[in-house]
Design a protein around this motif. Sequence first.
Motif, PDB file in Angstrom:
ATOM      1  N   VAL A 486       0.839  -1.204   0.000  1.00 26.70           N
ATOM      2  CA  VAL A 486       0.000   0.000   0.000  1.00 26.70           C
ATOM      3  C   VAL A 486       0.871   1.250   0.000  1.00 26.70           C
ATOM      4  O   VAL A 486       0.555   2.249  -0.659  1.00 26.70           O
ATOM      5  CB  VAL A 486      -0.947  -0.010   1.223  1.00 26.70           C
ATOM      6  N   TRP A 487       1.975   1.213   0.728  1.00 24.82           N
ATOM      7  CA  TRP A 487       2.865   2.376   0.823  1.00 24.82           C
ATOM      8  C   TRP A 487       3.313   2.867  -0.555  1.00 24.82           C
ATOM      9  O   TRP A 487       3.507   4.061  -0.771  1.00 24.82           O
ATOM     10  CB  TRP A 487       4.087   2.027   1.678  1.00 24.82           C
ATOM     11  N   LYS A 488       3.485   1.947  -1.498  1.00 19.27           N
ATOM     12  CA  LYS A 488       4.008   2.317  -2.803  1.00 19.27           C
ATOM     13  C   LYS A 488       3.143   3.342  -3.523  1.00 19.27           C
ATOM     14  O   LYS A 488       3.612   4.059  -4.409  1.00 19.27           O
ATOM     15  CB  LYS A 488       4.200   1.068  -3.664  1.00 19.27           C
ATOM     16  N   LEU A 489       1.868   3.421  -3.145  1.00 21.91           N
ATOM     17  CA  LEU A 489       1.005   4.441  -3.733  1.00 21.91           C
ATOM     18  C   LEU A 489       1.536   5.841  -3.427  1.00 21.91           C
ATOM     19  O   LEU A 489       1.410   6.752  -4.247  1.00 21.91           O
ATOM     20  CB  LEU A 489      -0.423   4.271  -3.204  1.00 21.91           C
ATOM     21  N   ASN A 524       2.757  10.375  10.694  1.00 15.29           N
ATOM     22  CA  ASN A 524       4.082  10.978  10.655  1.00 15.29           C
ATOM     23  C   ASN A 524       4.020  12.179   9.727  1.00 15.29           C
ATOM     24  O   ASN A 524       3.753  12.023   8.532  1.00 15.29           O
ATOM     25  CB  ASN A 524       5.118   9.968  10.162  1.00 15.29           C
ATOM     26  N   ASP A 525       4.222  13.363  10.275  1.00 22.91           N
ATOM     27  CA  ASP A 525       4.123  14.585   9.479  1.00 22.91           C
ATOM     28  C   ASP A 525       5.430  14.966   8.799  1.00 22.91           C
ATOM     29  O   ASP A 525       5.486  15.966   8.075  1.00 22.91           O
ATOM     30  CB  ASP A 525       3.647  15.749  10.359  1.00 22.91           C
ATOM     31  N   LEU A 531       8.425   2.877   4.096  1.00 21.35           N
ATOM     32  CA  LEU A 531       7.528   2.544   5.201  1.00 21.35           C
ATOM     33  C   LEU A 531       8.328   2.374   6.490  1.00 21.35           C
ATOM     34  O   LEU A 531       7.880   2.811   7.564  1.00 21.35           O
ATOM     35  CB  LEU A 531       6.757   1.263   4.880  1.00 21.35           C
ATOM     36  N   ASP A 532       9.497   1.760   6.416  1.00 21.74           N
ATOM     37  CA  ASP A 532      10.322   1.586   7.612  1.00 21.74           C
ATOM     38  C   ASP A 532      10.699   2.946   8.205  1.00 21.74           C
ATOM     39  O   ASP A 532      10.679   3.121   9.434  1.00 21.74           O
ATOM     40  CB  ASP A 532      11.580   0.791   7.291  1.00 21.74           C
ATOM     41  N   ALA A 533      11.040   3.902   7.339  1.00 23.54           N
ATOM     42  CA  ALA A 533      11.396   5.240   7.829  1.00 23.54           C
ATOM     43  C   ALA A 533      10.175   5.925   8.431  1.00 23.54           C
ATOM     44  O   ALA A 533      10.286   6.638   9.445  1.00 23.54           O
ATOM     45  CB  ALA A 533      11.967   6.073   6.687  1.00 23.54           C
ATOM     46  N   ALA A 538       7.261   7.598  13.604  1.00 24.42           N
ATOM     47  CA  ALA A 538       5.818   7.859  13.613  1.00 24.42           C
ATOM     48  C   ALA A 538       5.298   8.072  15.027  1.00 24.42           C
ATOM     49  O   ALA A 538       5.896   7.625  16.012  1.00 24.42           O
ATOM     50  CB  ALA A 538       5.073   6.699  12.952  1.00 24.42           C
ATOM     51  N   THR A 539       4.169   8.750  15.117  1.00 23.76           N
ATOM     52  CA  THR A 539       3.480   8.965  16.386  1.00 23.76           C
ATOM     53  C   THR A 539       2.324   7.984  16.491  1.00 23.76           C
ATOM     54  O   THR A 539       1.502   7.888  15.582  1.00 23.76           O
ATOM     55  CB  THR A 539       2.938  10.402  16.476  1.00 23.76           C
ATOM     56  N   GLU A 540       2.277   7.249  17.604  1.00 26.27           N
ATOM     57  CA  GLU A 540       1.206   6.280  17.814  1.00 26.27           C
ATOM     58  C   GLU A 540       0.055   6.933  18.568  1.00 26.27           C
ATOM     59  O   GLU A 540       0.262   7.632  19.562  1.00 26.27           O
ATOM     60  CB  GLU A 540       1.722   5.079  18.597  1.00 26.27           C
TER      61      GLU A 540
END
Length: 588
Positions: A486-489, A524-525, A531-533, A538-540
């Motif tokens: 999905v990230w690839k989008l 993550n702004d 995706l790993d980065a 990221a904020t949970e």
Amino acid sequence: MAQTDDAHDPRPPGGGATPAIPTLEELQHWTWVMGRAQQMMMEQGIAAMRPPAEGVPAMPVVPGFNDPATIERARDFWSESMDLWRRFLDPSAAAPAPAAKPDKRFKAPGWQSPMFDLIRQSYALVGDHMLRGVDALEGVEPRQKEQLRFATRAFVDAMSPTNFPATNPEVIEKTIETKGENLLKGLQNMLADIGRGQLTHTQADAFQIGRDIAATPGQVVLRTPLYELIQYQPTTETVATTPIVIFPPWINRFYILDLSPEKSLIRWALDQGFTVFMVSWKSADATMADIAWDDYVAAQVEAIDTIRDLLDVPAVHSVGYCVAGTTLAATLAWLAARGEADKVASATFFTAQVDFSKAGDLLHFVDDEQLALIGTLSPEGFLDGRYLAATFNLLRGRDLIWNYVTNNYLLGKDYVPFDLLHWNGDVTNLPAKWHLSYLTDLYRDNLLVQPGALSIAGVPLDLRRVATPAYVQAGREDHIAPPESVWKLTELFQGPLRFVLAGSGHIAGVVNPPAAGKYQYWTNDTPAESLDAFVASATETKGSWWPDWATWLRHQDDATTPANGARIPGNGKLPALEAAPGSYVGTR
């Protein structure tokens, strides 16, 4: 469940004679046997590493038979097998067993008895070595190795001792307790499933569409040969000016987003002050044999234009779930190529893929042999939805196949009412031509990410031209649309984009109402290259991502309008044809 207090008593559940406890001399003998066996294996391993005697030709190394890695794996297997038997015969003298991995299949108390614990550990040992053997294969293409790993895992799951009455202590005890009534009831369940050609997951009559599920008030305002367009009754006095149109997967019924009222995304969105439309796809029949890629994109464009005209608004918020999200991406590319991108104010993607290079286990079903088989399954021009249901069940065979074999066939348990599983079993037929081209062009050949490789109505598609604001949601544990896929989008679209990683998988990651207080999501702004980065910084946030999405939609356009006139289904240019959920959701 009655159990013996003696750690050495292998008495099976339900009674029976207790085998004699081994004497000290017998234990010593078996310990010697095992020690001698391990010594022989070590001697053989040392001998195998020595150069052959003069005049004796060296045996050729055969990969998978006598190469050093295979010999080492065989030695490990036999050594671990010996340790297992030593623990069974004399636990006090043996090395402690390695910590067992959590496995709910073996949670019944009967699995703690020495005999059945031996069966469980033997199964775990064999299964682990089979999977390790696949991982150790050399000279095999990565895709072939993944297929072997998938097939081996499926075989290991199928051969679990929980799936057979003679090796499952819970089934043995139930059979004794009920005098075999459980097996008769299980046989009845199995024969019923064979008759309907589909595995049952939940009580068949527990839910009624339009009463318990898919019950949000609304009206069908448009019906075409391919879909019905449902407009829902507003629940607030004012609504956001820009309406939402949802395109659900055309391989499933739309009401996954309208289950019981407390789980319904549709009802929740209405309560947040949005005007909501839903497309309900028709289950394919012989009249739809020629339906193809172009028709689904055209249907999405038609629905968008119909809503714009009905409400007299310039644009809509569009939502595409799973495969309908893939089609939505193509729709956006088509509109961009025609200079009509402003018809869509924003696009939201629920677990949708456009680049299929990392599409997960479903890639195992799109080789040439599988595609040829699918072609033979559709003589009338449509693919029976039960085939797809079986395929998706295979992706999680332990949970969606063997769990029900044990509980409902062997133990004879009643089916538990569960609205999500009712939806899961409510299959939809697909146009065969379109389904085959989807698997070939997208899953196998990955053409959608190649500019100009696919066209709609003669217009070449290029996803890099899409600048529509996008909200992209992925499920952290999604096995159908893996998050890295999905990230690839995010690497293709050019407009402002917000990526959200939700807890859980393909369904629970999406259908997660805030009131349930379940799971979490990550945002993550800061820009991330992968995706790993993204995850690393990221904020949970605990709970559902739905409020985050609603806030994002309002940031795109915060204008509101009274919920009257055409905002009421049937009060505008389009008359109400039928109360929601319509007719197509009930066709088989």
